[in-house]
Write an enzyme that holds these catalytic residues in place. Structure first.
Site, PDB file in Angstrom:
ATOM      1  N   SER A   1      21.571  29.883  34.786  1.00 18.70           N
ATOM      2  CA  SER A   1      22.892  30.182  35.338  1.00 18.70           C
ATOM      3  C   SER A   1      23.912  30.368  34.224  1.00 18.70           C
ATOM      4  O   SER A   1      24.156  29.449  33.429  1.00 18.70           O
ATOM      5  CB  SER A   1      23.352  29.050  36.254  1.00 18.70           C
ATOM      6  OG  SER A   1      24.701  29.237  36.629  1.00 18.70           O
TER       7      SER A   1
ATOM      8  N   HIS B   1      21.087  34.114  36.771  1.00 21.81           N
ATOM      9  CA  HIS B   1      21.855  33.680  37.935  1.00 21.81           C
ATOM     10  C   HIS B   1      23.346  33.783  37.620  1.00 21.81           C
ATOM     11  O   HIS B   1      23.826  33.204  36.640  1.00 21.81           O
ATOM     12  CB  HIS B   1      21.483  32.236  38.281  1.00 21.81           C
ATOM     13  CG  HIS B   1      22.013  31.767  39.588  1.00 21.81           C
ATOM     14  ND1 HIS B   1      21.408  32.065  40.795  1.00 21.81           N
ATOM     15  CD2 HIS B   1      23.089  31.005  39.894  1.00 21.81           C
ATOM     16  CE1 HIS B   1      22.091  31.510  41.782  1.00 21.81           C
ATOM     17  NE2 HIS B   1      23.114  30.858  41.253  1.00 21.81           N
TER      18      HIS B   1
ATOM     19  N   ASP C   1      27.105  33.243  39.136  1.00 26.57           N
ATOM     20  CA  ASP C   1      27.929  32.623  40.175  1.00 26.57           C
ATOM     21  C   ASP C   1      29.274  33.329  40.272  1.00 26.57           C
ATOM     22  O   ASP C   1      30.031  33.378  39.298  1.00 26.57           O
ATOM     23  CB  ASP C   1      28.163  31.146  39.866  1.00 26.57           C
ATOM     24  CG  ASP C   1      26.907  30.314  40.032  1.00 26.57           C
ATOM     25  OD1 ASP C   1      26.289  30.400  41.112  1.00 26.57           O
ATOM     26  OD2 ASP C   1      26.542  29.579  39.101  1.00 26.57           O
TER      27      ASP C   1
ATOM     28  N   MET D   1      32.775  33.105  42.150  1.00 24.27           N
ATOM     29  CA  MET D   1      33.622  32.185  42.916  1.00 24.27           C
ATOM     30  C   MET D   1      35.035  32.756  43.026  1.00 24.27           C
ATOM     31  O   MET D   1      35.546  33.340  42.074  1.00 24.27           O
ATOM     32  CB  MET D   1      33.664  30.817  42.239  1.00 24.27           C
ATOM     33  CG  MET D   1      32.301  30.217  41.946  1.00 24.27           C
ATOM     34  SD  MET D   1      32.461  28.578  41.193  1.00 24.27           S
ATOM     35  CE  MET D   1      30.793  28.316  40.599  1.00 24.27           C
TER      36      MET D   1
ATOM     37  N   HIS E   1      25.057  34.976  43.150  1.00 21.25           N
ATOM     38  CA  HIS E   1      25.327  33.929  44.142  1.00 21.25           C
ATOM     39  C   HIS E   1      26.814  34.003  44.477  1.00 21.25           C
ATOM     40  O   HIS E   1      27.655  33.595  43.676  1.00 21.25           O
ATOM     41  CB  HIS E   1      24.947  32.564  43.565  1.00 21.25           C
ATOM     42  CG  HIS E   1      25.209  31.425  44.493  1.00 21.25           C
ATOM     43  ND1 HIS E   1      25.101  30.106  44.106  1.00 21.25           N
ATOM     44  CD2 HIS E   1      25.568  31.383  45.814  1.00 21.25           C
ATOM     45  CE1 HIS E   1      25.383  29.311  45.115  1.00 21.25           C
ATOM     46  NE2 HIS E   1      25.676  30.070  46.156  1.00 21.25           N
TER      47      HIS E   1
ATOM     48  N   MET F   1      29.878  32.789  46.094  1.00 20.36           N
ATOM     49  CA  MET F   1      30.583  31.655  46.703  1.00 20.36           C
ATOM     50  C   MET F   1      31.997  32.116  47.004  1.00 20.36           C
ATOM     51  O   MET F   1      32.971  31.711  46.358  1.00 20.36           O
ATOM     52  CB  MET F   1      30.545  30.451  45.755  1.00 20.36           C
ATOM     53  CG  MET F   1      29.171  29.821  45.676  1.00 20.36           C
ATOM     54  SD  MET F   1      29.027  28.554  44.398  1.00 20.36           S
ATOM     55  CE  MET F   1      28.464  29.573  43.031  1.00 20.36           C
TER      56      MET F   1
ATOM     57  N   MET G   1      21.446  24.459  48.375  1.00 24.21           N
ATOM     58  CA  MET G   1      22.316  23.864  47.366  1.00 24.21           C
ATOM     59  C   MET G   1      22.045  22.367  47.290  1.00 24.21           C
ATOM     60  O   MET G   1      22.045  21.669  48.299  1.00 24.21           O
ATOM     61  CB  MET G   1      23.784  24.110  47.711  1.00 24.21           C
ATOM     62  CG  MET G   1      24.221  25.565  47.633  1.00 24.21           C
ATOM     63  SD  MET G   1      24.110  26.245  45.954  1.00 24.21           S
ATOM     64  CE  MET G   1      25.245  25.181  45.057  1.00 24.21           C
TER      65      MET G   1
ATOM     66  N   ASP H   1      19.489  25.214  43.736  1.00 24.12           N
ATOM     67  CA  ASP H   1      20.558  25.346  42.747  1.00 24.12           C
ATOM     68  C   ASP H   1      21.398  24.073  42.776  1.00 24.12           C
ATOM     69  O   ASP H   1      21.922  23.698  43.823  1.00 24.12           O
ATOM     70  CB  ASP H   1      21.416  26.563  43.089  1.00 24.12           C
ATOM     71  CG  ASP H   1      22.547  26.806  42.084  1.00 24.12           C
ATOM     72  OD1 ASP H   1      22.621  26.080  41.079  1.00 24.12           O
ATOM     73  OD2 ASP H   1      23.344  27.728  42.326  1.00 24.12           O
TER      74      ASP H   1
END
Length: 233
Positions: free
Chosen positions: A8, A31, A33, A35, A64, A66, A135, A173
């Site tokens: 990540s 990975h 993220d 957000m 991913h 979020m 998660m 994760d």
């Protein structure tokens, strides 16, 4: 059962993202993220950086999201170069439609669940997905401690996948490290997101190899993987 290790970049040095992306040689996916400071209390990166990353590395991108309103935004991340896009069950208005749109655009479609969200209510739509993400921390920040109370949920998800005979990846994760990956693998995961365990190591590529070896050994001895192999024969 193939083990996949997805470092990540949330734990990487954002000032050197291209270099950090290529420091994890041997990783299966990178990975990423995303957000939005609404769905989770943190703000990271968006479409332009994903586009730049996709040009800077040959490792495929595992996004991913979020974020709120993934139904609107997720397809743009496929267009930006993502090979897999994960949306949150808690945020998607129409998860089946969204998964089909992501797939139609050429990426793998995945759905993530927060720790308090039960998997059981989504059993009927698993066939629409390529991966489920459980998660094992509350989403929003890296470096959190692994929640052992999520192990039964991982097991139930693996049982559900087997029950329906699905070729569905099960990703975990949150707090995945050398001290936790074996029990996560034994519980049923085959795709592992690791942030600080990889990017906090002196040699990130070596950390990827070590995690892969640990997970592979645990899966080889796990009853769920043995049953899967028997069913496949």
């Amino acid at each position: 059962m193939a083990v996949q290790i997805n470092p990540s970049i949330l734990s990487a040095d954002f000032a050197r993202l291209a270099e950090e992306a290529n420091a994890v040689e041997g990783a299966d996916w990178l990975h990423v993220d995303v957000m939005d400071n609404h769905f989770v209390p943190n703000l990271t990166l968006g479409v332009p950086i994903v586009e730049s990353l996709s040009r800077a590395t040959d490792i495929p991108l595992d996004l991913h999201l979020m974020i709120e309103n993934p139904d609107r935004w997720a397809p743009q991340y496929v267009e930006a170069g993502a090979g897999s896009v994960t949306f949150h069950a808690e945020a998607a208005a129409a998860p089946v439609r969204l998964a089909r749109e992501i797939r139609a655009k050429g990426a793998r479609a995945a759905m993530a669940l927060k720790p308090a969200t039960p998997i059981e209510q989504y059993e009927d739509i698993l066939s629409e997905l390529d991966m489920v993400l459980i998660m094992t921390v509350e989403p929003g920040f890296g470096g959190q401690a692994f929640l052992d109370i999520m192990l039964p949920k991982i097991r139930r998800t693996r049982e559900m996948i087997a029950k329906h005979g699905l070729e569905l990846w099960l990703q975990v994760d949150g707090g995945v490290s050398a001290s936790t990956i074996e029990r996560v693998a034994e519980a049923g995961a085959d795709v592992f997101v690791a942030g600080s365990a990889v990017y906090g190591a002196p040699d990130p590529a070596a950390a990827v190899r070590t995690l892969r070896e640990q997970a592979g050994a645990a899966i080889a001895a796990a009853p769920w993987a043995c049953d899967h192999g028997a069913n496949a024969r």
